[in-house]
Structures are given as structure tokens and as C-alpha cells.
Design a protein around this motif. Structure first.
Motif, PDB file in Angstrom:
ATOM      1  N   ARG A   1       0.836  -1.203   0.000  1.00  0.00           N
ATOM      2  CA  ARG A   1       0.000   0.000   0.000  1.00  0.00           C
ATOM      3  C   ARG A   1       0.868   1.249   0.000  1.00  0.00           C
ATOM      4  N   SER A   2       1.897   1.225   0.830  1.00  0.00           N
ATOM      5  CA  SER A   2       2.813   2.359   0.918  1.00  0.00           C
ATOM      6  C   SER A   2       3.851   2.252  -0.191  1.00  0.00           C
ATOM      7  N   GLY A   3       3.852   3.195  -1.106  1.00  0.00           N
ATOM      8  CA  GLY A   3       4.836   3.220  -2.182  1.00  0.00           C
ATOM      9  C   GLY A   3       4.494   2.364  -3.378  1.00  0.00           C
ATOM     10  N   HIS A   4       3.513   1.460  -3.233  1.00  0.00           N
ATOM     11  CA  HIS A   4       3.078   0.582  -4.334  1.00  0.00           C
ATOM     12  C   HIS A   4       4.250  -0.195  -4.943  1.00  0.00           C
ATOM     13  N   TYR A   5       5.058  -0.792  -4.063  1.00  0.00           N
ATOM     14  CA  TYR A   5       6.186  -1.597  -4.525  1.00  0.00           C
ATOM     15  C   TYR A   5       5.720  -3.023  -4.799  1.00  0.00           C
ATOM     16  N   ASN A   6       6.214  -3.599  -5.883  1.00  0.00           N
ATOM     17  CA  ASN A   6       5.848  -4.967  -6.252  1.00  0.00           C
ATOM     18  C   ASN A   6       6.816  -5.955  -5.609  1.00  0.00           C
ATOM     19  N   ILE A   7       6.284  -6.820  -4.768  1.00  0.00           N
ATOM     20  CA  ILE A   7       7.076  -7.842  -4.089  1.00  0.00           C
ATOM     21  C   ILE A   7       6.810  -9.180  -4.766  1.00  0.00           C
TER      22      ILE A   7
END
Length: 486
Positions: A340-346
């Protein structure tokens, strides 16, 4: 003066410099006090012999030149070591033996209020909490009274939502609020825009002492001289690690120094239990942190009927600096998701993350099917990744910067001499530790809480007593010196 005489003086000069740097190194090493005596005296003997040889051999040309080169190399190495040891000592002094917590107190009025300073609000009635965090509130009132040179009128409320409602409907024109409550407020339905509806007239920090541990003879689980217990609290907030805040990570470490065994007992943040200050009224475990780290520690003591002697607090926000100085960390994820924070793809598997990405990974729970349970596992994954990187050569490249970052995000009540003794013990025998973990579990439901009594739909976790009893059995086994493997 002949050229060879000048060269000889230079050689003697370097020999003296080596001796001075050696003495300085031994001073810092003795001050750090983490080496067992046999190793310390061995280091003293070797370095003194090298210094004497360097001086004596300067009378002979070839051996003297060789010793000069060796001496220069040793001096450079010892000089760098002095810097590292001095920084390590400074960090230990800052983080060990902590006995202080900070409450950041705020005075709010409505956003459209004409008051721009405390002087403008001198005749206002201030809303305060009647009991929760009263010591910090009273100190804030004293500061306000001193600033405006008169005593303010106050009105007491049982909880912060009633107090905020009083501000909204005009019962009071100002409120005194602990910043630790803000996240709880804006996460509650109907109060999401609280920060937009108010403006700040004062921000002040109130410092207070954290009470030291005292043995509780009523606990059913008894400790012995080989065992100590440590509460590991993980907070996720900006600012000082000593600042009062909700605790998102709640782990009890039971350490047997004789058998070299550590048991880590993790308790979910939403565990629905009575707090040590709530007179039997249940609340989320994470909310205990709003009332100070001792409330969290004492609440866990009640859950597991165990004396918890010390606390170790870490701020995940501070990890950003450490991780970036290390050049990033590699964490393993069991699931693919977008934060949610930063919309980083893990991705599933190993992920190379920088500081902000790692913090977002450690914070995420809404995108995960197992929610807070998985977040707890991911936070431990970040901690392990940082430890692995710090155990590598990367630590040496930015050592002083990393040490500064550590001092900003770690704090423990363990005395400095106890930490030194543990390091000495480990260096002396170099035995491996057996680290075992277990987690308490429960069933999710919705209910009201001590901190937010007027809301009956907050997500909480009803404890599974069998998992608590299992953890207590493992704790007793570690104390008894038994080796456990689960």
C-alpha cells in the motif's frame, strides 16, 4: 645534518607514533571492555613487543626499514580500529541502560479558530483525559500555565474520542492530546479527517523515567541465575525510538546463557487481553504501547505469568537509514503482493530492497491473506536480512554512519555491563546458540476496547489459551536447561 641522520630521525619518529597509537588503541579497547582478560592481555603483549622491536631495530638499517614499514601498516590498522571502537562505545552508551521515555504532547484547536498562540487561547477551556497518560498531561498543563502566566480551565474526559467530540461541538475550545493516539484516531471510522479539522498551537516533549524491573514473586514461572528475559518491542513511527507509540512487534526472548538457548515467543498485536492498567477491561495488545513501554511489558508478563526483566526497543522507520547505508537487503517473501505504501511490487522468493521498499514490505498486512501474522513474519525477515548484511564486509564501508543510525533506532534497558559480559562470554567460548521460536494464536472477531470503548467493531484476536500454555511449557523447559527443537 646528514641525510642518513634525518632518515634515522624519521624512522624513530614513526616508531614513537606507533607506540602512541598502540597505547590509544589499548585504552579504547579497555574502555569498550568486551574482550575476556586472556585475550586482552595477549593483545597487550603482542602490541608491546612489536613496539619495542620497532624501536630497537631502528639501530639496524635493513631490519629497521622493514619494521618501519610493518609499523606504519600496524599504526594505520590500529588507527582505524580506534575510530571503530570509539564509535561502538558511544553507541553502546547511548542505547544501553535506557530508562527514559518521551511523550510528545500537542495542543489543538479547531482549524478555523482565530487563536494563533497559547496567549490567544488563555481563556479557553481545555479538554484533557482524566486518567490515561495523566502525568504527561499534567506536565503539559504546567508548561501552558507558565507560558501564559495563568491557570487554564480544564474539562476531563474518559477517552480521547469523547474529548475530540467535545472540541467539535464546542464544549471545549482546545484539547491536550498525546501524539501517540493520532494514528488510532485517524484509523477510526468518522475521524479519518481529524488532522484536517484541527490546528496545532503547541508541541512539547515530556520526558519521564521508565520504572526499573523488580522481581515479582507471584509469577508461576521462576527464573534462575542462568536465565534472563527480554521484551522485544517493534514500533513503526517517525522520531525518537524512546517516543511513546503503539507496539507492532511483541516478542519475549527467554535466554539461557548456560545452555546457549534462546526462545522467542511472539504475540499478535491484536491480541484481546486486559492491559496492566485497565482494571480487567480488554484491549488490543498493541494499544498497551500508548501508555508506555512498561504497560506493554507488564501486560505480556500477565499473559505468560512470567517476570520480564528488560526491554529492547527498535524503530522500523530507523531501518531505512541502516539499509540504505548497507546498499540494500535481500528478503524472502512467501507471497507476491503490492504494498500500500509506495506501491512496490514484491515477488515470491528473494527480493533486493532499498530502505523505503524494505519498510513498506515490513509494514504491509492488508495485501496479505494471513494479515498481521504474515506481517510479523515479514518484519522478522527484514531484521534477519539486516543482521546478515551487517555480518558481512559491507558494515566496514560505512561503519560510522551505520552506527549512528543504530543509535537512533535501538534502545534497551539492559545495563551496559551486562551486554559487555554477554559479549565476553560469547568470545570466550564461541559456542553456537540454539534459537527456537513459537507464536501465540487466536481467533479474529470484532469488539470494543479499553482505549476505544465507544466503538464495538474493532478487529481483535481472541487468544487461543492452548497456544499460550504451550509457550509457557517451552519457557519452563528453557529455564530448566532442557534443549528444545521446535
Amino acid at each position: 645534518m646528514k641525510e642518513k641522520d634525518i632518515f634515522k630521525l624519521v624512522r624513530y619518529g614513526f616508531a614513537i607514533v606507533q607506540s602512541i597509537i598502540t597505547l590509544l588503541f589499548l585504552y579504547y579497547l579497555a574502555k569498550l571492555d568486551v574482550l575476556p582478560q586472556k585475550y586482552f592481555f595477549l593483545a597487550v603483549g603482542v602490541l608491546v613487543v612489536l613496539c619495542v622491536l620497532n624501536v630497537v631495530l631502528q639501530f639496524k638499517k635493513i631490519p629497521g626499514i622493514i619494521m618501519l614499514v610493518i609499523g606504519i601498516i600496524i599504526s594505520i590498522g590500529l588507527g582505524i580500529a580506534c575510530i571503530y571502537i570509539a564509535k561502538t562505545t558511544d553507541v553502546m552508551n547511548k542505547t544501553a541502560g535506557a530508562d527514559e521515555q518521551i511523550d510528545k504532547m500537542l495542543v489543538y484547536v479547531l482549524a478555523d479558530d482565530e487563536a494563533k498562540s497559547l496567549g490567544d487561547a488563555a481563556d479557553y477551556t481545555y479538554g484533557i483525559l482524566s486518567s490515561k497518560g495523566r502525568e504527561a498531561t499534567d506536565k503539559t498543563i504546567e508548561e501552558i500555565n507558565k507560558t501564559i502566566n495563568k491557570e487554564i480551565a480544564i474539562k476531563e474526559y474518559d477517552d480521547f474520542f469523547s474529548m475530540i467530540d467535545g472540541l467539535y461541538n464546542g464544549d471545549v475550545k482546545a484539547i491536550i492530546l498525546n501524539e501517540a493516539y493520532i494514528d488510532v484516531i485517524i484509523e477510526t471510522e468518522g475521524y479519518e479527517d481529524f488532522k484536517d479539522k484541527v490546528k496545532e498551537l503547541l508541541m512539547t516533549e515530556v520526558k519521564s523515567k521508565v520504572e526499573w524491573y523488580e522481581q515479582d514473586d507471584d509469577s508461576s514461572i521462576k527464573l534462575n541465575s542462568d536465565v534472563f528475559t527480554l521484551y522485544i518491542s517493534g514500533i513503526d513511527t517517525y522520531g525518537s525510538v524512546a517516543k511513546t507509540s503503539r507496539s507492532d512487534v511483541n516478542i519475549i526472548a527467554v535466554v539461557n546463557t548456560k545452555t546457549k538457548q534462546i526462545l522467542l515467543v511472539s504475540t499478535p498485536r491484536d491480541y484481546y487481553v486486559p492491559l496492566s492498567i485497565s482494571n480487567g477491561v480488554k484491549d488490543k495488545l498493541t494499544h498497551a504501547g500508548l501508555y508506555g513501554i512498561n504497560c506493554s511489558k507488564d501486560t505480556l508478563s500477565m499473559i505468560y505469568d512470567l517476570d520480564i526483566q528488560y526491554y529492547f526497543r527498535l524503530n522500523f522507520d530507523g531501518f531505512i537509514k541502516i539499509i540504505d547505508k548497507l546498499g540494500g537487503v535481500t528478503v524472502h517473501s512467501d507471497y507476491a503482493f503490492t504494498t500500500r505504501s509506495g506501491h512496490y511490487n514484491i515477488q515470491v522468493g528473494d527480493n533486493k530492497l532499498n530502505g523505503k521498499e524494505a519498510l513498506a514490505f515490513a509494514r504491509e498486512r492488508y495485501a496479505l491473506a494471513d494479515g498481521d501474522r504474515q506481517r510479523g513474519r515479514d518484519q522478522m525477515e527484514v531484521i534477519k536480512a539486516v543482521i546478515n548484511e551487517m555480518a558481512s564486509s559491507k558494515l566496514l564501508y560505512n561503519y560510522t554512519d551505520i552506527m549512528d543510525a543504530i543509535s537512533d533506532c535501538f534502545q534497551t534497558s539492559m545495563p551496559k555491563d551486562m551486554i559487555q559480559s554477554l559479549v565476553k562470554m560469547q568470545i570466550n567460548d564461541m559456542k553456537k546458540w540454539n534459537i527456537v521460536s513459537c507464536s501465540a494464536d487466536g481467533t479474529g472477531t470484532r469488539s470494543s476496547t479499553y482505549s476505544i470503548p465507544q466503538r464495538d467493531n474493532l478487529w481483535v484476536m481472541i487468544p487461543d489459551e492452548s497456544t499460550i500454555e504451550h509457550a509457557k511449557e517451552l519457557i519452563q523447559q528453557v529455564i530448566d536447561g532442557k534443549i528444545i527443537s521446535e
